[in-house]
Design a protein around this motif. Sequence first.
Motif, mmCIF file in Angstrom:
data_model
loop_
_atom_site.group_PDB
_atom_site.id
_atom_site.type_symbol
_atom_site.label_atom_id
_atom_site.label_comp_id
_atom_site.label_asym_id
_atom_site.label_seq_id
_atom_site.Cartn_x
_atom_site.Cartn_y
_atom_site.Cartn_z
ATOM 1 N N LEU A 8 33.714 42.615 36.719
ATOM 2 C CA LEU A 8 32.753 42.261 37.764
ATOM 3 C C LEU A 8 32.766 40.758 38.037
ATOM 4 C CD1 LEU A 8 29.684 44.500 36.824
ATOM 5 C CD2 LEU A 8 31.211 44.771 38.789
ATOM 6 N N LEU A 9 32.850 39.948 36.982
ATOM 7 C CA LEU A 9 32.874 38.497 37.158
ATOM 8 C C LEU A 9 34.142 38.035 37.873
ATOM 9 C CD1 LEU A 9 31.444 37.249 33.757
ATOM 10 C CD2 LEU A 9 30.410 36.964 36.023
ATOM 11 N N GLU A 10 35.285 38.546 37.432
ATOM 12 C CA GLU A 10 36.543 38.179 38.099
ATOM 13 C C GLU A 10 36.538 38.656 39.539
ATOM 14 O OE1 GLU A 10 40.277 38.803 36.081
ATOM 15 O OE2 GLU A 10 39.290 38.558 34.128
ATOM 16 N N GLY A 11 36.005 39.847 39.774
ATOM 17 C CA GLY A 11 35.895 40.369 41.132
ATOM 18 C C GLY A 11 34.997 39.507 41.997
ATOM 19 N N ALA A 12 33.876 39.044 41.438
ATOM 20 C CA ALA A 12 32.968 38.170 42.185
ATOM 21 C C ALA A 12 33.671 36.869 42.571
ATOM 22 C CB ALA A 12 31.713 37.878 41.358
ATOM 23 N N LEU A 13 34.424 36.298 41.633
ATOM 24 C CA LEU A 13 35.145 35.055 41.918
ATOM 25 C C LEU A 13 36.177 35.265 43.029
ATOM 26 C CD1 LEU A 13 35.677 32.076 41.064
ATOM 27 C CD2 LEU A 13 37.522 32.997 39.624
ATOM 28 N N ARG A 14 36.936 36.334 42.927
ATOM 29 C CA ARG A 14 37.961 36.605 43.941
ATOM 30 C C ARG A 14 37.322 36.927 45.291
ATOM 31 N NH1 ARG A 14 42.359 35.656 41.356
ATOM 32 N NH2 ARG A 14 42.571 36.157 39.168
ATOM 33 N N ASP A 15 36.194 37.641 45.283
ATOM 34 C CA ASP A 15 35.470 37.897 46.530
ATOM 35 C C ASP A 15 34.985 36.592 47.158
ATOM 36 O OD1 ASP A 15 35.802 40.623 46.230
ATOM 37 O OD2 ASP A 15 33.712 41.011 45.654
ATOM 38 N N GLY A 117 27.003 44.373 43.501
ATOM 39 C CA GLY A 117 27.506 43.134 44.078
ATOM 40 C C GLY A 117 27.218 41.922 43.214
ATOM 41 N N TRP A 118 27.252 40.761 43.832
ATOM 42 C CA TRP A 118 27.090 39.506 43.111
ATOM 43 C C TRP A 118 26.245 38.527 43.922
ATOM 44 C CZ3 TRP A 118 29.068 35.427 45.914
ATOM 45 C CH2 TRP A 118 30.061 35.720 46.857
ATOM 46 N N LYS A 119 25.668 37.591 43.179
ATOM 47 C CA LYS A 119 24.957 36.455 43.756
ATOM 48 C C LYS A 119 25.478 35.219 43.035
ATOM 49 C CE LYS A 119 21.950 38.402 46.552
ATOM 50 N NZ LYS A 119 21.956 38.165 47.978
ATOM 51 N N LEU A 120 25.818 34.196 43.801
ATOM 52 C CA LEU A 120 26.304 32.948 43.228
ATOM 53 C C LEU A 120 25.122 32.121 42.752
ATOM 54 C CD1 LEU A 120 28.768 31.096 42.722
ATOM 55 C CD2 LEU A 120 28.377 30.155 45.015
ATOM 56 N N ARG A 121 25.152 31.689 41.483
ATOM 57 C CA ARG A 121 24.086 30.864 40.917
ATOM 58 C C ARG A 121 24.485 29.398 40.829
ATOM 59 N NH1 ARG A 121 20.390 33.381 37.226
ATOM 60 N NH2 ARG A 121 19.468 31.316 37.253
ATOM 61 N N LEU A 122 25.780 29.134 40.585
ATOM 62 C CA LEU A 122 26.248 27.756 40.446
ATOM 63 C C LEU A 122 27.728 27.712 40.787
ATOM 64 C CD1 LEU A 122 25.506 25.147 37.814
ATOM 65 C CD2 LEU A 122 27.885 25.825 38.069
ATOM 66 N N LEU A 123 28.134 26.657 41.498
ATOM 67 C CA LEU A 123 29.555 26.443 41.774
ATOM 68 C C LEU A 123 29.855 24.968 41.660
ATOM 69 C CD1 LEU A 123 32.344 27.508 42.625
ATOM 70 C CD2 LEU A 123 31.640 27.119 45.001
#
Length: 162
Positions: A8-15, A117-123
């Motif tokens: 899920l984490l890798e998928g969120a990053l690629r998305d 799905g995902w929500k971005l918390r920090l980038l």
Amino acid sequence: MARKGTDLLEGALRDLFGELDAERWDHVAENLDPDVELADEITGEWLRGSHRVGAYLRAQRGIVTEVRSTIGSVSTSRLADGLGLVTFTAGQRYRLGGAPRSETLSGSAIFAVNERGWKLRLLHLGEPSGADEVESAVLDAGRSARPGATLGESVRRVRATR
């Protein structure tokens, strides 16, 4: 994080980078956690909150174009249930105000993820360095954060100390 969480984490990053490459700034803004933090490398400031970060992303429309990213050296760590850290490298080619640019950056992102799905918390994207060093700094910051400190403040404090 269990294998499913890692996926899920890798998928969120690629998305996320797929959306950036497609220049779908609005869609990225819709996937921001209300307390999101984004490092603005140009000013050296941290932008906080989905309203401010969303406005910053939407302002990229027509300025940052022809984005192409190559993601590598992906590493994931579980921070809490449904919350994970991803460190990575990002090779990027794009146009900034029409001028071609190319760079390789190290990055870290924190995502809240689940099957829906995902929500971005920090980038944070920055100059190339070892992904292990970035991950270690973020994890150290999370462990030593004073009550009420934002993650960005904690990471900044750890980096300043080093």
